[in-house]
Design an enzyme around this catalytic site. Structure first.
Site, PDB file in Angstrom:
ATOM      1  N   ASP A  62       2.330  -8.112   3.793  1.00  0.00           N
ATOM      2  CA  ASP A  62       1.220  -8.612   4.804  1.00  0.00           C
ATOM      3  C   ASP A  62       1.667 -10.147   4.693  1.00  0.00           C
ATOM      4  OD1 ASP A  62       0.258  -9.384   2.466  1.00  0.00           O
ATOM      5  OD2 ASP A  62      -1.874  -8.752   3.057  1.00  0.00           O
ATOM      6  N   SER A  63       2.747 -10.759   3.833  1.00  0.00           N
ATOM      7  CA  SER A  63       3.099 -12.277   3.963  1.00  0.00           C
ATOM      8  C   SER A  63       3.837 -12.164   5.362  1.00  0.00           C
ATOM      9  CB  SER A  63       4.361 -12.408   2.775  1.00  0.00           C
ATOM     10  OG  SER A  63       4.979 -11.495   2.624  1.00  0.00           O
ATOM     11  N   ASP A 122       2.095  -2.879   2.982  1.00  0.00           N
ATOM     12  CA  ASP A 122       0.895  -3.722   2.613  1.00  0.00           C
ATOM     13  C   ASP A 122       0.079  -3.164   3.440  1.00  0.00           C
ATOM     14  OD1 ASP A 122       0.906  -4.871   0.256  1.00  0.00           O
ATOM     15  OD2 ASP A 122       1.775  -6.813   1.571  1.00  0.00           O
ATOM     16  N   LYS A 138       0.832  -0.488  -0.234  1.00  0.00           N
ATOM     17  CA  LYS A 138       0.095  -1.310  -1.494  1.00  0.00           C
ATOM     18  C   LYS A 138      -1.179  -1.880  -0.942  1.00  0.00           C
ATOM     19  CE  LYS A 138       2.226  -5.588  -2.422  1.00  0.00           C
ATOM     20  NZ  LYS A 138       1.034  -6.652  -2.022  1.00  0.00           N
ATOM     21  N   GLU A 169      -4.362  -4.563  -2.374  1.00  0.00           N
ATOM     22  CA  GLU A 169      -4.791  -5.684  -3.409  1.00  0.00           C
ATOM     23  C   GLU A 169      -6.177  -5.337  -3.995  1.00  0.00           C
ATOM     24  OE1 GLU A 169      -4.575  -9.397  -1.439  1.00  0.00           O
ATOM     25  OE2 GLU A 169      -2.682  -9.058  -1.017  1.00  0.00           O
ATOM     26  N   GLU A 223       0.886 -10.762  -9.542  1.00  0.00           N
ATOM     27  CA  GLU A 223       1.299 -12.062  -8.973  1.00  0.00           C
ATOM     28  C   GLU A 223       0.733 -13.169  -9.803  1.00  0.00           C
ATOM     29  OE1 GLU A 223       1.058 -12.096  -4.805  1.00  0.00           O
ATOM     30  OE2 GLU A 223       1.530 -14.189  -4.576  1.00  0.00           O
TER      31      GLU A 223
HETATM   32  O1  KIV Z   1       2.910  -9.644   1.029  1.00  0.00           O
HETATM   33  C1  KIV Z   1       3.833 -10.002   0.207  1.00  0.00           C
HETATM   34  O2  KIV Z   1       4.906 -10.403   0.318  1.00  0.00           O
HETATM   35  C2  KIV Z   1       3.416  -9.650  -1.330  1.00  0.00           C
HETATM   36  C3  KIV Z   1       4.454 -10.019  -2.356  1.00  0.00           C
HETATM   37  C4  KIV Z   1       4.181 -11.671  -2.499  1.00  0.00           C
HETATM   38  C5  KIV Z   1       4.173  -9.409  -3.591  1.00  0.00           C
HETATM   39  O3  KIV Z   1       2.462  -8.971  -1.439  1.00  0.00           O
END
Ligand code: KIV
Length: 274
Positions: free
Chosen positions: A51-52, A90, A120, A122, A189
């Site tokens: 989600d970056s 994510d 993924k 969090e 992280e």
């Molecule tokens: O969203 C992302 O890119 C991440 C990584 C930094 C692990 O969660």
């Protein structure tokens, strides 16, 4: 009828085996077909549609605004590119926190519509019921502890996490809960390297890999944001980040070369014309 054999694809079982055998696991982000194809061909084990993308693709200051629909759209392109890597997407902020039912429904949407292999999520104990339900639905889950950017407003910034004993103890407990719930990997992280090494040891009996970013080199694997490690995101230089290329400079110089070639009418030349 033609049968598509996918025996060259990375699997969650193989990721667990790599962790068991202490073979380093590589994970990199991608958000589009073209770069994902290169990352896949280069041989990375896991492609993370992080989600970056909210920051890197959309230019937001935080990961919070990106939606499930937007994540699904981006993940589809990455899935089309990935012939070998496992694709993890994510689950964005708001897609798994409301209720377990909604979390499963949204994770199923993500898998069905994007074709990703795993999701993924969090958080630790707070999101455990959602994670259990998603795994029970047959969707593999990667956990994410330490600096969890979706909680940036609660943390008040992107600083190092779990420096203090109380937070480190909670992280150790959360990691165990995630592994016991069936997560095949946990992203760690921006936490002290010694703590990440301890988590990696603690999760070994559960065949659960740890994938670090800013968490030292004793984790089962490493992850970086592709645009950061390629030097495309020029303003961002935290201590944990290594630039493996300076593509930002190369892109600028290529664009400047194009502009001057168009301006002085040397592009296109005769060979480049019909
Ligand atoms: O969203 C992302 O890119 C991440 C990584 C930094 C692990 O969660």
């Amino acid at each position: 009828m033609s049968v598509h054999v996918q025996n060259a694809r990375m699997t969650t079982t193989r990721i667990r085996q790599k962790a068991d055998n202490n073979e380093p696991i590589t994970m990199l982000t991608s958000y589009d077909f073209t770069l994902a194809r290169l990352v896949d061909e280069a041989g990375t084990d896991i492609i993370l549609v992080g989600d970056s993308a909210s920051n890197v693709v959309c230019g937001n200051a935080y990961t919070l605004p990106i939606t499930l629909d937007e994540m699904i759209f981006l993940t589809k392109g990455v899935v089309r590119a990935a012939e070998h890597a496992l694709v993890v997407a994510d689950m964005p902020f708001g897609s798994y926190q409301v209720s377990e039912e909604e979390a499963v429904k949204n994770a199923i949407r993500m898998v069905k519509e994007s074709g990703c292999d795993a999701v993924k999520i969090e958080g630790g104990e707070e999101v455990l019921p959602a994670i259990r339900h998603i795994i029970a639905a047959g969707i593999p889950v990667v956990g994410h502890l330490g600096l969890t950017p979706q909680s940036v407003n609660q943390f008040g910034g992107y600083g190092l996490r779990a420096k203090e004993k109380a937070e480190a103890d909670k992280l150790l407990r959360d990691a165990l809960l995630l592994a016991q719930a069936g997560c095949f990997a946990v992203t760690l992280e921006k936490i002290p390297a010694t703590l990440a090494a301890q988590v990696t040891k603690d999760l070994a009996p559960y065949h659960c890999a740890t994938i670090g970013i800013g968490a030292g080199n004793q984790t089962s694997g490493q992850v970086l944001v592709l645009h950061d490690m390629l030097g495309l995101n020029q303003g961002f230089q935290p201590k944990f980040l290594r630039h493996f290329a300076e593509l930002g400079e190369q892109v600028k110089s290529a664009v400047q070369g194009y502009i001057s070639a168009v301006n002085d009418r040397t592009f296109p030349n005769e060979k480049e014309s019909y």
